[in-house]
Design a protein around this motif. Structure first.
Motif, short mmCIF file in Angstrom:
data_model
loop_
_atom_site.label_atom_id
_atom_site.label_comp_id
_atom_site.label_asym_id
_atom_site.label_seq_id
_atom_site.Cartn_x
_atom_site.Cartn_y
_atom_site.Cartn_z
N UNK A 121 4.90 -0.71 3.54
CA UNK A 121 3.49 -0.55 3.89
C UNK A 121 3.09 -1.45 5.04
N UNK A 122 3.57 -2.69 5.01
CA UNK A 122 3.21 -3.62 6.07
C UNK A 122 3.89 -3.26 7.39
N UNK A 123 5.10 -2.71 7.30
CA UNK A 123 5.80 -2.28 8.53
C UNK A 123 5.09 -1.07 9.14
N UNK A 124 4.71 -0.11 8.31
CA UNK A 124 4.08 1.11 8.84
C UNK A 124 2.70 0.84 9.43
N UNK A 125 2.10 -0.27 9.11
CA UNK A 125 0.79 -0.60 9.66
C UNK A 125 0.86 -0.77 11.18
N UNK A 127 4.05 -0.61 13.26
CA UNK A 127 5.23 -0.13 13.98
C UNK A 127 5.17 1.37 14.22
N UNK A 128 5.38 1.79 15.48
CA UNK A 128 5.48 3.22 15.75
C UNK A 128 6.71 3.80 15.06
N UNK A 129 6.72 5.04 14.69
CA UNK A 129 5.73 6.05 14.98
C UNK A 129 4.57 6.10 13.98
N UNK A 130 4.64 5.30 12.92
CA UNK A 130 3.59 5.34 11.90
C UNK A 130 2.29 4.73 12.44
N UNK A 131 2.33 3.44 12.73
CA UNK A 131 1.22 2.68 13.29
C UNK A 131 -0.13 3.10 12.70
N UNK A 139 -6.02 3.05 8.45
CA UNK A 139 -6.12 1.63 8.77
C UNK A 139 -6.74 0.87 7.60
N UNK A 140 -7.83 1.34 7.09
CA UNK A 140 -8.52 0.66 6.00
C UNK A 140 -7.69 0.65 4.73
N UNK A 141 -7.10 1.79 4.41
CA UNK A 141 -6.29 1.88 3.19
C UNK A 141 -5.09 0.94 3.29
N UNK A 142 -4.35 1.05 4.39
CA UNK A 142 -3.15 0.24 4.53
C UNK A 142 -3.48 -1.25 4.62
N UNK A 143 -4.56 -1.60 5.29
CA UNK A 143 -4.96 -3.01 5.36
C UNK A 143 -5.23 -3.58 3.98
N UNK A 144 -5.90 -2.82 3.14
CA UNK A 144 -6.18 -3.31 1.79
C UNK A 144 -4.90 -3.44 0.98
N UNK A 145 -3.94 -2.55 1.22
CA UNK A 145 -2.68 -2.61 0.48
C UNK A 145 -1.91 -3.90 0.76
#
Length: 161
Positions: A121-125, A127-131, A139-145
Motif C-alpha cells: 500500500x505504501x509503495x503504490x502510493x 510509485x508509478x504506474x500506481x501512484x 489518495x485519501x484512502x491510501x493515505x489513511x491506510x
C-alpha cells in the motif's frame, strides 16, 4: 546514509510505530514468540516502514520537492534526485523485506500477509504506474491506510483474532 535517514522522516516515525504498539498491547501477546514478534514489528514500523513510505515518496516527487524550501530535514523529508533511485530502492528492500519475512515467521502467515499488504500500500502510493497519490479518492484512502494498517498489523502480530 544521512540522506536516507532524512528521507525516512524520523520526526514522523512515532506516527506508525505507536499505533502498531498500542494495538499489540491491547491484543496482549501471550507467548514469548508473540512478544518477540511485537518487538520486531515495533522496530519495523519505527524505521524501515517509514523509509519505504517517505523515501519512495521523496524519490518520485523530485520535481516538486526541489522547489520546496521546507524539504531537506527530518520533518519534511529529503530531496532525492532521480540518480538516487537504485540506492533508495536497495535500502528500502534491505530494510523492509527481511523484517516482513521475520514477522511472517514469528506471527504467522495472516499477519505476514497483512504486513506485506501494508508495505504494498505504501509503495503504490508514490510509485508509478500506481501512484495513487495522484487520484483524488484513492489518495485519501491510501493515505489513511498508511496509519490504520500498522495498527491492524499490531493486533495480528501480537496474536489478536
Amino acid at each position: 546514509m544521512p540522506e536516507l535517514i532524512k528521507a525516512s522522516r524520523p520526526f514522523s516515525w512515532i506516527n506508525t510505530a505507536l499505533p502498531f504498539l498500542a494495538a499489540a498491547i491491547v491484543a496482549g501477546p501471550r507467548t514469548p514468540q508473540a512478544v518477540a514478534a511485537v518487538a520486531v514489528g515495533f522496530l519495523y514500523f519505527l524505521g524501515p516502514y517509514n523509509l519505504a513510505m517517505y523515501g519512495l515518496n521523496d524519490l518520485y516527487d523530485y520535481e516538486s520537492d526541489r522547489l520546496n524550501p521546507r524539504k531537506g530535514g527530518a520533518v519534511e523529508g529529503a530531496v532525492l534526485a532521480p540518480g538516487a533511485r537504485r540506492k533508495v530502492w536497495l535500502a528500502v528492500a534491505v530494510a523492509n523485506l527481511p523484517l516482513v519475512a521475520v514477522l511472517a515467521v514469528l506471527a504467522g502467515p495472516l499477519a505476514g500477509v497483512l504486513v506485506g499488504l501494508t508495505l504494498f500500500s505504501t509503495v503504490t502510493y508514490s510509485v508509478p504506474p500506481f501512484r495513487t497519490k495522484t487520484v483524488a479518492v484513492l489518495d485519501s484512502i491510501n493515505s489513511s491506510l498508511h496509519f490504520v494498517l500498522p495498527c491492524a498489523c499490531g493486533w495480528l502480530v501480537a496474536g489478536g483474532t
